[in-house]
Design an enzyme around this catalytic site. Structure first.
Site, PDB file in Angstrom:
ATOM      1  N   ASP A  62       6.763  -6.301   5.270  1.00  0.00           N
ATOM      2  CA  ASP A  62       7.135  -6.709   3.918  1.00  0.00           C
ATOM      3  C   ASP A  62       5.924  -7.490   3.428  1.00  0.00           C
ATOM      4  O   ASP A  62       5.669  -8.599   3.896  1.00  0.00           O
ATOM      5  CB  ASP A  62       8.379  -7.604   3.933  1.00  0.00           C
ATOM      6  CG  ASP A  62       8.820  -7.936   2.513  1.00  0.00           C
ATOM      7  OD1 ASP A  62       7.984  -8.424   1.727  1.00  0.00           O
ATOM      8  OD2 ASP A  62       9.998  -7.713   2.187  1.00  0.00           O
ATOM      9  N   HIS A  63       5.157  -6.898   2.527  1.00  0.00           N
ATOM     10  CA  HIS A  63       3.845  -7.509   2.257  1.00  0.00           C
ATOM     11  C   HIS A  63       3.959  -8.885   1.595  1.00  0.00           C
ATOM     12  O   HIS A  63       3.015  -9.660   1.624  1.00  0.00           O
ATOM     13  CB  HIS A  63       2.930  -6.551   1.480  1.00  0.00           C
ATOM     14  CG  HIS A  63       3.215  -6.443   0.024  1.00  0.00           C
ATOM     15  ND1 HIS A  63       4.271  -5.722  -0.480  1.00  0.00           N
ATOM     16  CD2 HIS A  63       2.589  -6.968  -1.055  1.00  0.00           C
ATOM     17  CE1 HIS A  63       4.263  -5.800  -1.802  1.00  0.00           C
ATOM     18  NE2 HIS A  63       3.258  -6.554  -2.169  1.00  0.00           N
ATOM     19  N   HIS A 105      11.650  -8.046  -0.793  1.00  0.00           N
ATOM     20  CA  HIS A 105      10.780  -9.187  -1.093  1.00  0.00           C
ATOM     21  C   HIS A 105      11.558 -10.447  -1.487  1.00  0.00           C
ATOM     22  O   HIS A 105      11.313 -11.533  -0.969  1.00  0.00           O
ATOM     23  CB  HIS A 105       9.796  -8.831  -2.214  1.00  0.00           C
ATOM     24  CG  HIS A 105       9.032  -7.560  -1.976  1.00  0.00           C
ATOM     25  ND1 HIS A 105       8.558  -7.196  -0.739  1.00  0.00           N
ATOM     26  CD2 HIS A 105       8.649  -6.570  -2.825  1.00  0.00           C
ATOM     27  CE1 HIS A 105       7.910  -6.035  -0.835  1.00  0.00           C
ATOM     28  NE2 HIS A 105       7.963  -5.635  -2.088  1.00  0.00           N
TER      29      HIS A 105
HETATM   30  C1  BG6 Z   1       6.025  -3.097  -4.004  1.00  0.00           C
HETATM   31  C2  BG6 Z   1       6.882  -2.333  -4.978  1.00  0.00           C
HETATM   32  O1  BG6 Z   1       6.735  -3.342  -2.829  1.00  0.00           O
HETATM   33  O2  BG6 Z   1       5.632  -4.330  -4.575  1.00  0.00           O
HETATM   34  C3  BG6 Z   1       6.130  -2.123  -6.293  1.00  0.00           C
HETATM   35  O3  BG6 Z   1       7.229  -1.071  -4.436  1.00  0.00           O
HETATM   36  C4  BG6 Z   1       5.612  -3.443  -6.818  1.00  0.00           C
HETATM   37  O4  BG6 Z   1       6.971  -1.497  -7.244  1.00  0.00           O
HETATM   38  C5  BG6 Z   1       4.851  -4.214  -5.751  1.00  0.00           C
HETATM   39  O5  BG6 Z   1       4.769  -3.173  -7.921  1.00  0.00           O
HETATM   40  C6  BG6 Z   1       4.469  -5.603  -6.227  1.00  0.00           C
HETATM   41  O6  BG6 Z   1       3.650  -6.203  -5.274  1.00  0.00           O
HETATM   42  P1  BG6 Z   1       2.631  -7.330  -5.678  1.00  0.00           P
HETATM   43  O7  BG6 Z   1       1.976  -7.735  -4.396  1.00  0.00           O
HETATM   44  O8  BG6 Z   1       1.677  -6.736  -6.654  1.00  0.00           O
HETATM   45  O9  BG6 Z   1       3.421  -8.436  -6.317  1.00  0.00           O
END
Ligand code: BG6
Length: 484
Positions: free
Chosen positions: A175-176, A238
């Site tokens: 989960d980044h 997230h």
């Molecule tokens: C991803 C989603 O997990 O997270 C995308 O699938 C979203 O739809 C993205 O744009 C947002 O990530 P960040 O790091 O740019 O806030």
């Protein structure tokens, strides 16, 4: 940094995620010495590429570093054309794995990364085992990306397919958001300051607001997004992980295992809302065109259904059934095509009701965690208005990272790849937690499915979402602190 001996096998190695995030992340680890002489990467996908073509494509996406460093880095990369459903292809893959293991002295350490559609995760895992691609000496680890299923039953089936081959502690679910600096900072704030840990509960906190606002629309991902929507895309994963970071009970030791056990308590305390509760506590939206007509409505975007009922915005209230958090609403909000790109958390404390020194009611103190694009912590506190009167006013203490500090912040993928290499599970999603958040999300989806056609589109591109999201807080006299 100390060098790690490891082989990466990337399924989906020709894809977008691999090129935008994984290879640049590995390059940073290379520049910092966590990867050096003894590593190799095999990219696999269907198309017939040469090693050279593969390497050139990677170099073109790398920033920082010199040309020599880039060339030396990509010399560790190999491409293998691979059909994941064909057993013969695994025999060929095993051969190159064994060769590289010997050539680079990788000690049998293997990380398999599934950077592709989840419906094939199970097939790949099975073949890795049946065709003997797993190591007999070092470690085997599996990294998987979301979407982990579509709902609880499909997520469960996916998990079963994987744990037939891999032990739970070998599976790393990315989960980044858990790789972001300011999300990892949350426990340091909570547990590093006694004056904060003492008031980090329902006696002192009135509500917590989590905003994941995006300014972009669906872009070229409509195919996926039409099957997902904002609730699955951002809330199930997230936002839930952020809530867990904000609330997990203090473990006795700060080890990965105890952190994850503690987070599991949060996920287990998520509610399963009734239809009436969903109607009261959750709002969905879909973007229309911008006021200047420069931006298309979601239904007019490339590859979306012109009658699509997919939500591109969600706002809601989440109530946790945990002793310290009973009565504290977590207001969450995420959407595409909002006024700005901004990820932030506002912890709103209760206001002093009977100040000694003034007739005014002081405002609520607020601790804000700016995640991105700015990163840092803001504290809004009350103090005296300068002068001879006895007015009270709000002041802001601010500690935002400057440009030099921002430069030092590792990308989420760099950090999570390193943690996987080190075998550290503390910042990866665990199955138990995912199960809890799917039950939560499934109840909302089920209630929405029974509603008549939602009145979409219901917010303008470039706004902060539908009016109902404002009303959600207004009915208890509250408001969103972040207004876009
Ligand atoms: C991803 C989603 O997990 O997270 C995308 O699938 C979203 O739809 C993205 O744009 C947002 O990530 P960040 O790091 O740019 O806030």
């Amino acid at each position: 940094a100390k060098e790690n001996n490891v082989l990466f096998v990337i399924f989906g190695g020709s894809g977008d995620l691999a090129h935008r995030k994984l290879y640049p992340g590995l390059f940073q680890l290379y520049l910092k010495g966590s990867l050096d002489q003894h590593f190799a990467v095999i990219g696999t996908a269907r198309r017939p590429w040469t090693h050279d073509y593969f390497r050139q494509g990677i170099v073109s996406q790398l920033s920082k570093g010199t040309d020599e460093q880039k060339a030396a880095f990509v010399s560790h990369f190999y491409y293998q054309s691979h059909d994941v459903k064909d057993s013969e292809h695994y025999v060929a893959l095993k051969k190159i794995i064994d060769q590289l293991d010997e050539k680079y002295q990788l000690n049998g350490n293997r990380i398999f990364y599934m950077a592709m559609a989840p419906d094939l995760f199970g097939t790949i895992a099975q073949h890795l085992k049946s065709e003997n691609l797993l190591s007999d000496r070092g470690y085997d680890r599996l990294i998987i990306e979301k979407p982990f299923g579509h709902d609880y039953p499909s997520a469960h089936a996916l998990n079963q397919a994987i744990i037939e081959t891999f032990d739970p502690d070998q599976v790393f679910r990315i989960d980044h958001y858990l790789g972001k600096e300011m999300i990892q900072n949350i426990p340091y704030l909570r547990f590093g300051n006694p004056f904060l840990s003492a008031i980090w509960n329902n006696k002192f906190i009135d509500n917590i607001q989590i905003t994941l606002a995006e300014s972009l629309g669906v872009e070229e991902r409509a195919g996926y997004y039409e099957t997902a929507g904002a609730l699955r895309d951002m809330v199930q994963n997230h936002i839930m992980q952020i809530i867990a970071m904000l609330t997990f009970p203090k473990p006795e030791h700060y080890t990965d295992r105890e952190i994850n056990q503690s987070k599991a308590q949060v996920f287990a305390s998520l509610p399963v809302y009734s239809e009436a509760e969903v109607a009261e506590k959750f709002v969905r939206g879909q973007y229309g065109a911008g006021s200047d007509q420069q931006q298309l409505a979601y239904r007019d975007e490339d590859k979306t259904d012109p009658q699509s009922n997919v939500e591109t915005f969600v706002a809601g209230e989440i109530d946790l059934d945990l002793p310290d958090w009973q009565g504290v609403p977590f207001y969450v909000r995420t959407g595409k095509r909002l006024a700005t790109k901004n990820t932030r958390i506002d912890v709103v404390f209760k206001a002093e009701e009977h100040p000694l020194f003034t007739e005014q009611t002081p405002t609520s103190p607020v601790l804000t965690i700016e995640v991105e694009p700015e990163s840092g912590v803001l504290l809004q506190i009350n103090g005296k208005k300068i002068g001879t009167s006895n007015f009270i006013e709000s002041h802001q203490l601010s500690d935002l990272l400057d440009d030099d500090q921002q430069e030092l912040v590792p990308d989420a993928y760099e950090r999570l790849l390193l943690e996987a290499v080190l075998g550290k599970q503390g910042n990866f999603a665990q199955w138990e937690g995912m199960a809890g958040s799917w039950h939560f999300v499934d109840a909302i989806r089920a209630a929405w499915a029974k509603e008549f056609q939602p009145e979409f589109p219901n917010y303008e591109s470039g706004s902060m979402g539908p009016k109902a999201a404002t009303d959600l807080l207004a009915k208890t006299g509250r408001h969103w602190l972040y207004q876009g």
